[in-house]
Scaffold this active site. Sequence first.
Site, mmCIF file in Angstrom:
data_model
loop_
_atom_site.group_PDB
_atom_site.id
_atom_site.type_symbol
_atom_site.label_atom_id
_atom_site.label_comp_id
_atom_site.label_asym_id
_atom_site.label_seq_id
_atom_site.Cartn_x
_atom_site.Cartn_y
_atom_site.Cartn_z
ATOM 1 N N LYS A 10 0.249 5.567 8.146
ATOM 2 C CA LYS A 10 1.038 5.844 6.904
ATOM 3 C C LYS A 10 0.184 5.815 5.719
ATOM 4 O O LYS A 10 0.160 6.558 4.917
ATOM 5 C CB LYS A 10 2.119 4.649 6.741
ATOM 6 C CG LYS A 10 2.867 4.619 5.357
ATOM 7 C CD LYS A 10 2.112 3.786 4.448
ATOM 8 C CE LYS A 10 1.754 2.479 4.546
ATOM 9 N NZ LYS A 10 1.572 1.770 3.521
ATOM 10 N N LYS A 18 -7.114 1.656 -2.725
ATOM 11 C CA LYS A 18 -6.617 1.214 -1.579
ATOM 12 C C LYS A 18 -6.692 2.360 -0.492
ATOM 13 O O LYS A 18 -7.119 2.231 0.460
ATOM 14 C CB LYS A 18 -5.295 0.699 -1.633
ATOM 15 C CG LYS A 18 -4.876 0.317 -0.134
ATOM 16 C CD LYS A 18 -5.638 -1.009 0.561
ATOM 17 C CE LYS A 18 -5.162 -1.006 1.829
ATOM 18 N NZ LYS A 18 -3.992 -1.645 2.167
ATOM 19 N N SER A 32 0.693 -1.230 -0.044
ATOM 20 C CA SER A 32 0.083 -0.044 0.106
ATOM 21 C C SER A 32 0.901 1.140 0.046
ATOM 22 O O SER A 32 1.247 1.538 0.918
ATOM 23 C CB SER A 32 -0.971 -0.134 1.332
ATOM 24 O OG SER A 32 -1.777 -1.081 1.147
#
Length: 289
Positions: free
Chosen positions: A237, A169, A94
């Site tokens: 993150k 995502k 990701s």
Amino acid sequence: MAVGFIGLGVMGIPMASNLITAGHQLVVHRVRERSQPLVEQGAVAAGSPREVAEQCEVVICMLPDTPDVETVLFGEDGVAAGLAPGSLVVDMSSISPVRTVEFAGRITAAGSDYVDAPVSGGEVGARDGALTVFVGGDDAPVARAMPLLQVMGRKITHIGRVGAGQTAKVANQVIVAQTIQAVAEGLALARAAGVDPAVVRESLSGGFASSRILELHGQRMLDGTFEPGFRLRLHRKDLSLAQQAAEHLGITLPGTAVVAAQMDAALARDWGELDHSALIRLVSDEAAE
């Protein structure tokens, strides 16, 4: 087929194991004690990402963040240096949608193909081969990657061109983060009011507030068990990636900013290695102060 797998973490290990079980010959990098069972299962250990690429027609990356992918692909003895023409790189990490487009351009310019295929579903989904996979790339490389993705995932959607998978995502992570925060606040409110939060959760499970997060993470919150299925620091993150993409596109994500601040407060309390559902600890602690 001969498949390279780089990124043997909480999710990468079961994903790699499922590929071996499906009959693929895996070449892996950075085998540690917790990933040693993969070698016992039949994987071959390589000394560098370049060595992985030299032995495989497809290389899968499952790494923590954008700089990690860049280093593995383009650093000294990186994947790009070992790719034969016509090879395929599938990045299931990701990472930044913007940088993904850049990475793909560098790989395709060298004569190979690139697919971004980040996943959702946590450790349980990885172990069960039931991940949700968001796919970006041209039709032919995606079709080539699909048999591998089908081993690791249950719901696989080709979103669009390269980078579209990463965009989907980060959208997923925005929605999941805000839903976790909502569930945490709802259960904390019930507890503070002297109402059994377990009963509240059960009563909500058949209504409009029902969700997988209420079901799974709501139970984690009730039990106070926060062993990581997905680490809070990694979700933070991902929210940074969403915020960076939003800035690049000239839009704002105010709800994301609120949850990001909550996650920052949790990280300041050294909860980064806990599951992201541990946000309820922050809400409960604030209520008690």
